[in-house]
Design an enzyme around this catalytic site. Structure first.
Site, PDB file in Angstrom:
ATOM      1  N   ASP A  83      -5.745  -3.024 -14.712  1.00  0.00           N
ATOM      2  CA  ASP A  83      -6.196  -1.761 -14.486  1.00  0.00           C
ATOM      3  C   ASP A  83      -5.713  -0.762 -15.455  1.00  0.00           C
ATOM      4  O   ASP A  83      -4.614  -0.786 -16.061  1.00  0.00           O
ATOM      5  CB  ASP A  83      -5.354  -1.206 -13.170  1.00  0.00           C
ATOM      6  CG  ASP A  83      -5.666   0.210 -12.552  1.00  0.00           C
ATOM      7  OD1 ASP A  83      -6.865   0.378 -12.424  1.00  0.00           O
ATOM      8  OD2 ASP A  83      -4.723   0.902 -12.361  1.00  0.00           O
ATOM      9  N   HIS A  84      -6.761   0.159 -15.838  1.00  0.00           N
ATOM     10  CA  HIS A  84      -6.349   1.272 -16.874  1.00  0.00           C
ATOM     11  C   HIS A  84      -6.063   0.437 -18.111  1.00  0.00           C
ATOM     12  O   HIS A  84      -4.842   0.953 -18.913  1.00  0.00           O
ATOM     13  CB  HIS A  84      -5.422   2.165 -16.553  1.00  0.00           C
ATOM     14  CG  HIS A  84      -5.837   3.082 -15.525  1.00  0.00           C
ATOM     15  ND1 HIS A  84      -6.794   4.163 -15.828  1.00  0.00           N
ATOM     16  CD2 HIS A  84      -5.635   3.256 -14.227  1.00  0.00           C
ATOM     17  CE1 HIS A  84      -6.800   4.859 -14.704  1.00  0.00           C
ATOM     18  NE2 HIS A  84      -6.437   4.463 -13.797  1.00  0.00           N
ATOM     19  N   ASP A 104      -9.974   1.733 -20.088  1.00  0.00           N
ATOM     20  CA  ASP A 104      -9.855   3.056 -19.581  1.00  0.00           C
ATOM     21  C   ASP A 104      -9.941   3.879 -21.152  1.00  0.00           C
ATOM     22  O   ASP A 104      -8.941   3.950 -21.999  1.00  0.00           O
ATOM     23  CB  ASP A 104      -8.593   3.535 -19.237  1.00  0.00           C
ATOM     24  CG  ASP A 104      -8.521   4.820 -18.696  1.00  0.00           C
ATOM     25  OD1 ASP A 104      -9.322   5.782 -18.961  1.00  0.00           O
ATOM     26  OD2 ASP A 104      -7.284   5.285 -18.101  1.00  0.00           O
ATOM     27  N   GLU A 134     -13.776   4.681 -16.412  1.00  0.00           N
ATOM     28  CA  GLU A 134     -13.634   5.928 -15.713  1.00  0.00           C
ATOM     29  C   GLU A 134     -14.204   7.059 -16.174  1.00  0.00           C
ATOM     30  O   GLU A 134     -14.274   7.154 -17.478  1.00  0.00           O
ATOM     31  CB  GLU A 134     -12.328   6.059 -15.497  1.00  0.00           C
ATOM     32  CG  GLU A 134     -11.704   7.278 -14.562  1.00  0.00           C
ATOM     33  CD  GLU A 134     -10.009   7.176 -14.358  1.00  0.00           C
ATOM     34  OE1 GLU A 134      -9.717   6.541 -13.547  1.00  0.00           O
ATOM     35  OE2 GLU A 134      -9.528   7.963 -15.146  1.00  0.00           O
ATOM     36  N   GLY A 178      -0.671   9.437  -6.737  1.00  0.00           N
ATOM     37  CA  GLY A 178       0.735   9.569  -5.949  1.00  0.00           C
ATOM     38  C   GLY A 178       0.450  10.348  -4.704  1.00  0.00           C
ATOM     39  O   GLY A 178      -0.530  11.157  -4.596  1.00  0.00           O
ATOM     40  N   ALA A 209      -6.123   6.108  -3.980  1.00  0.00           N
ATOM     41  CA  ALA A 209      -6.862   6.273  -2.863  1.00  0.00           C
ATOM     42  C   ALA A 209      -5.498   6.324  -1.603  1.00  0.00           C
ATOM     43  O   ALA A 209      -5.860   6.637  -0.373  1.00  0.00           O
ATOM     44  CB  ALA A 209      -7.591   4.996  -2.496  1.00  0.00           C
ATOM     45  N   SER A 210      -4.377   6.373  -1.917  1.00  0.00           N
ATOM     46  CA  SER A 210      -3.149   6.707  -0.930  1.00  0.00           C
ATOM     47  C   SER A 210      -3.338   8.365  -0.367  1.00  0.00           C
ATOM     48  O   SER A 210      -3.726   8.979  -1.420  1.00  0.00           O
ATOM     49  CB  SER A 210      -1.806   6.507  -1.628  1.00  0.00           C
ATOM     50  OG  SER A 210      -1.769   5.034  -1.856  1.00  0.00           O
ATOM     51  N   ASP A 231      -1.776   2.332  -4.352  1.00  0.00           N
ATOM     52  CA  ASP A 231      -0.320   1.686  -4.642  1.00  0.00           C
ATOM     53  C   ASP A 231       0.685   2.573  -3.973  1.00  0.00           C
ATOM     54  O   ASP A 231       1.549   2.018  -3.453  1.00  0.00           O
ATOM     55  CB  ASP A 231      -0.272   1.832  -6.124  1.00  0.00           C
ATOM     56  CG  ASP A 231       1.110   1.446  -6.424  1.00  0.00           C
ATOM     57  OD1 ASP A 231       1.613   0.309  -6.058  1.00  0.00           O
ATOM     58  OD2 ASP A 231       1.831   2.217  -7.339  1.00  0.00           O
ATOM     59  N   THR A 232       0.656   3.856  -3.965  1.00  0.00           N
ATOM     60  CA  THR A 232       1.774   4.550  -3.363  1.00  0.00           C
ATOM     61  C   THR A 232       2.040   4.386  -1.953  1.00  0.00           C
ATOM     62  O   THR A 232       3.291   4.250  -1.666  1.00  0.00           O
ATOM     63  CB  THR A 232       1.551   6.220  -3.663  1.00  0.00           C
ATOM     64  OG1 THR A 232       1.284   6.349  -5.076  1.00  0.00           O
ATOM     65  CG2 THR A 232       2.639   7.203  -3.205  1.00  0.00           C
TER      66      THR A 232
END
Length: 287
Positions: A83-84, A104, A134, A178, A209-210, A231-232
């Protein structure tokens, strides 16, 4: 040994079925186990994501080795995804055996982002690995922003996808990195998702998406999002388990981490059900 599943087939099955798959971050052995156990119990494919928190902690190679070792002993249908990633991290990931990468270059000037991403795609595709990239900016939770300056531009998306050959596009449509408890998030721009999907024709990804509502998830899936990165919410579940154990007084760290793992399993299964990928693992084939 349980090998990685084919990420292209997982995403294509999601596109055809009108659902999405989840990509979640690991932080240690217990969180890695939590994601894989959730995938087994929910009968769901899962993207095991080497993200921006774990890389400074243990590096790409150690994170990959940990994830692969645990995943190969599981029965889960999984993909190990970077990721990234920076240029150097993507090159390292391809040599290690990641089956999916995100490069990224969003911080670069647009023309440079196109040129660099196109080269990444050429190299990754030679390895048989799909590439996510992205466009747009994603603020941190609590930042005050003018969303029109952050949204992914539709015409830039059209050109970016056509000139780079990426497989999946991560977009900014009102999402944030976050979650701050007690502070509601702004609604995401579903119409912008539809416009970008119409312009690009490829599966879209939502990071951060949290905190999305059930309705937003359903509408985003219908509009063309077939991968959610979260993730958060899962870290908060793990932390709640730790705090619940230590609230009872001095305890062994292993007991606290076991409770955190159990709560993270439950939270991850809930995400899989929301995304619609629970029960879809049978469609995942080895890479």
């Amino acid at each position: 040994m349980n090998p990685q599943s084919n990420p292209r087939e997982i995403i294509e099955n999601a596109r055809r079925g009108g659902y999405a798959v989840g990509a979640y971050n690991m932080h240690n052995e217990e969180t890695t186990e939590a994601l894989l156990w959730a995938a087994e119990q929910a009968d769901s494919p899962v993207f095991m994501q080497v993200g921006r928190a774990i890389i400074p902690h243990m590096g790409v190679t150690r994170a990959f080795d940990m994830t692969r070792r645990i995943a190969e002993r599981s029965n889960a249908k999984y993909v190990i995804h970077l990721d990234h990633g920076s240029w150097d991290e993507v090159m390292e990931a391809l040599k290690l055996g990641f089956s999916s990468v995100m490069y990224d270059g969003a911080h670069l000037p647009f023309e440079e982002n196109i040129a660099t991403t196109r080269k990444v795609v050429e190299i990754a595709h030679a390895f048989g690995v799909p590439v996510e990239a992205e466009l747009g900016k994603i603020p941190d939770a609590g930042e005050s922003v003018d969303w029109e300056d952050y949204y992914t531009d539709v015409e830039e998306s059209r050109r970016f996808v056509a000139e780079t050959g990426i497989d999946y596009l991560a977009i900014s449509v009102g999402i944030v990195h976050g979650v701050i408890p007690g502070i509601p998030l702004a609604p995401i721009n579903i119409q912008r998702i539809r416009e970008i999907k119409a312009a690009t024709g490829i599966p879209l990804v939502l990071h951060g998406a949290s905190g999305l509502t059930e309705r937003e998830i359903i509408e985003a899936r219908a509009a063309g999002v077939h991968k959610f990165n979260a993730d958060t919410d899962l870290r908060h579940a793990f932390r709640a388990g730790l705090e619940a154990v230590f609230a009872r007084g001095d305890r062994q760290l292993e007991e606290a981490m076991a409770e955190g793992r159990a709560r993270m399993v439950e939270a991850t299964i809930h995400k899989m059900q929301q995304y619609g990928c629970a029960g879809k693992a049978a469609h995942a084939k080895a890479a």
